[in-house]
Design a protein around this motif. Structure first.
Motif, PDB file in Angstrom:
ATOM      1  N   LEU A  94       0.752  -1.093  -0.151  1.00  0.00           N
ATOM      2  CA  LEU A  94       0.107   0.142   0.036  1.00  0.00           C
ATOM      3  C   LEU A  94       0.714   1.134  -0.044  1.00  0.00           C
ATOM      4  O   LEU A  94       0.378   2.285  -0.572  1.00  0.00           O
ATOM      5  N   MET A  95       1.915   1.281   0.586  1.00  0.00           N
ATOM      6  CA  MET A  95       2.849   2.346   0.819  1.00  0.00           C
ATOM      7  C   MET A  95       3.435   2.737  -0.540  1.00  0.00           C
ATOM      8  O   MET A  95       3.602   4.040  -1.097  1.00  0.00           O
ATOM      9  N   ALA A  96       3.795   1.472  -1.239  1.00  0.00           N
ATOM     10  CA  ALA A  96       4.272   1.640  -2.493  1.00  0.00           C
ATOM     11  C   ALA A  96       3.143   2.158  -3.666  1.00  0.00           C
ATOM     12  O   ALA A  96       3.598   2.680  -4.691  1.00  0.00           O
ATOM     13  N   GLU A  97       2.002   1.954  -3.489  1.00  0.00           N
ATOM     14  CA  GLU A  97       0.960   2.216  -4.376  1.00  0.00           C
ATOM     15  C   GLU A  97       0.717   3.745  -4.272  1.00  0.00           C
ATOM     16  O   GLU A  97       0.137   4.295  -5.286  1.00  0.00           O
ATOM     17  N   GLY A  98       1.008   4.405  -3.344  1.00  0.00           N
ATOM     18  CA  GLY A  98       0.815   5.807  -3.181  1.00  0.00           C
ATOM     19  C   GLY A  98       0.641   6.316  -1.799  1.00  0.00           C
ATOM     20  O   GLY A  98       0.535   5.468  -0.647  1.00  0.00           O
ATOM     21  N   PRO A  99       0.947   7.491  -1.633  1.00  0.00           N
ATOM     22  CA  PRO A  99       0.574   8.377  -0.497  1.00  0.00           C
ATOM     23  C   PRO A  99      -0.812   8.181   0.338  1.00  0.00           C
ATOM     24  O   PRO A  99      -1.013   8.141   1.596  1.00  0.00           O
ATOM     25  N   VAL A 100      -2.007   8.042  -0.540  1.00  0.00           N
ATOM     26  CA  VAL A 100      -3.252   7.748  -0.065  1.00  0.00           C
ATOM     27  C   VAL A 100      -3.691   6.682  -1.098  1.00  0.00           C
ATOM     28  O   VAL A 100      -4.144   6.815  -2.161  1.00  0.00           O
ATOM     29  N   THR A 101      -4.231   5.338  -0.325  1.00  0.00           N
ATOM     30  CA  THR A 101      -5.004   4.363  -0.691  1.00  0.00           C
ATOM     31  C   THR A 101      -6.394   4.153  -0.169  1.00  0.00           C
ATOM     32  O   THR A 101      -6.737   4.928   0.617  1.00  0.00           O
TER      33      THR A 101
END
Length: 404
Positions: free
Chosen positions: A33-40
């Protein structure tokens, strides 16, 4: 993702299961989730719907300090969550916003100042020395959790709270039942009601007290009409339960140290770096599963280019914030020389953990006592044979088999 979100296309909802992780392994789902973006967007195992997840350090600190994200607005809503049961007591400090939250916290602030910590330090050190004496007298092997890491934080939080020594065991049993998801909702709620009734009696007896322990301070505040008895009881329960989190945190801390002998050698050779080392370990250790308490956006807010709508549920991850490479270079490395180290292991903003100072004091005393008095301390089993808690909100070893 950010551009799509601003045009009204929402990112996909990721299912975030409750993983029973062992050791100090970082949650692989959170890493993704961290790798996917700052806000998921995430869906946790229980509750309803989905929630935004904020993982970047600066964004996390902004959300928890922003009055547009409310804890009170969660009450009465079945938000997606980690815990199977979720019935927050109306008026409980964890679900209050300023100014009510500030008023309630200020009633016990004196117990959590540096002076308050020093009041219990000498007694805490004596209690710890007795536990280590017993450990050494019994000889190896031993379960470090049962012998020291469990009873010590219980004794310290009960001392700070003003709970008599004869009632420590009962407090411990209630806390374990409240914090575990494994026993079911009824068992947990019954334990919480029983602990609440205990504190209602204790606080009620101390309405004219001038004592410096927490229940005396709360009793005096109730007597002056500054807080209600219900508010005082809710705060006492929260603080008592939080005090035992040190058992899990210190269990993880010593598990990590005993699986990395080079770190222990350095801490023994350079005792002056121990306070800084504890801060680094607090930053690094994943002390909980998933995320804690939720907030609700009370108006539209933009975070990192993502439009959060009024009424949306929002979680922050302090674990993720503590691994933000923009703030903590090489975040996967345990670096005792890391400076500055502005970790958020105890939270941030109005809901910053009031027991953070006490927890740090306990970790320092534990590190000094066990490293200096038990010089050959090591695991008695292979690292992968250490049993870790299952179905718990706070991560840590169930037992820590050691020898020396």
């Amino acid at each position: 993702m950010e551009e799509a979100t601003l045009t009204g296309v929402l990112p996909p909802v990721r299912h975030w299961p409750a993983l029973d992780l062992t050791g100090t392994e970082f949650d692989p789902v959170l890493a993704e989730l961290m790798a996917e973006g700052p806000v998921t967007r995430v869906q946790l195992p229980h509750g309803e719907g989905w929630a935004w997840l904020v993982t970047r350090y600066d964004d996390v600190r902004r959300v928890v300090n922003d009055p547009r994200f409310s804890r009170e607005a969660v009450v009465g809503r079945q938000v997606t969550r980690l815990a199977p049961h979720f019935i927050p007591d109306r008026g409980a400090v964890g679900f209050l916003d300023p100014p009510h939250h500030t008023r309630l916290r200020s009633s016990v602030a004196a117990a959590f100042t540096a002076k308050g910590g020093e009041r219990v330090r000498a007694k805490a050190r004596r209690m710890l020395d007795e536990l280590v004496d017993d450990l050494l007298r019994a000889g190896p092997p031993a379960d470090l959790t049962a012998a020291v890491l469990g009873p010590f934080p219980i004794a310290v939080i009960c001392e700070l709270m003003g709970v008599p020594a004869r009632d420590r065991h009962g407090m411990h049993v209630w806390t374990q039942l409240i914090l575990s998801a494994a026993h079911g909702k009824e068992v947990s709620e019954t334990a919480k009601r029983e602990m609440s009734a205990y504190f209602a009696d204790l606080i009620g007896l101390r309405e004219n007290s001038s004592g410096e322990d927490v229940t005396s301070l709360l009793g005096a505040a109730v007597g002056r009409g500054e807080v209600t008895l219900e508010e005082a009881v809710g705060l006492a329960v929260l603080l008592q339960i939080g005090g035992e989190a040190v058992t899990s945190n210190s269990g993880q801390m010593f598990y990590l140290l005993l699986t990395r002998p080079e770190l222990v050698r350095r801490l023994r050779a350079e005792p002056e770096i121990r306070p800084r080392a504890i801060d680094e370990l607090l930053r690094y250790l994943p002390h909980r599963n998933a995320v804690g308490l939720c907030r609700i956006a009370v108006e539209d807010v933009e975070i990192a280019g993502v439009r959060v709508r009024a009424g949306d549920a929002v979680y922050v991850s302090y674990l993720a914030a503590n691994r933000d490479p923009d703030v903590f270079p090489d975040p996967e490395t345990v670096d005792f020389a890391r400076s500055p180290n502005p970790h958020v292991a105890f939270g941030f903003g109005p809901h910053y953990c009031p027991g953070g100072m006490l927890a740090r004091l306990e970790e320092e005393l534990l590190m000094d006592a066990l490293l200096d008095r038990v010089p050959g301390l090591r695991l008695a089993v292979a690292p992968d044979q250490v049993p870790f808690r299952k179905g718990a909100l706070i991560r840590g070893p169930e037992s820590l088999p050691v020898t020396w």
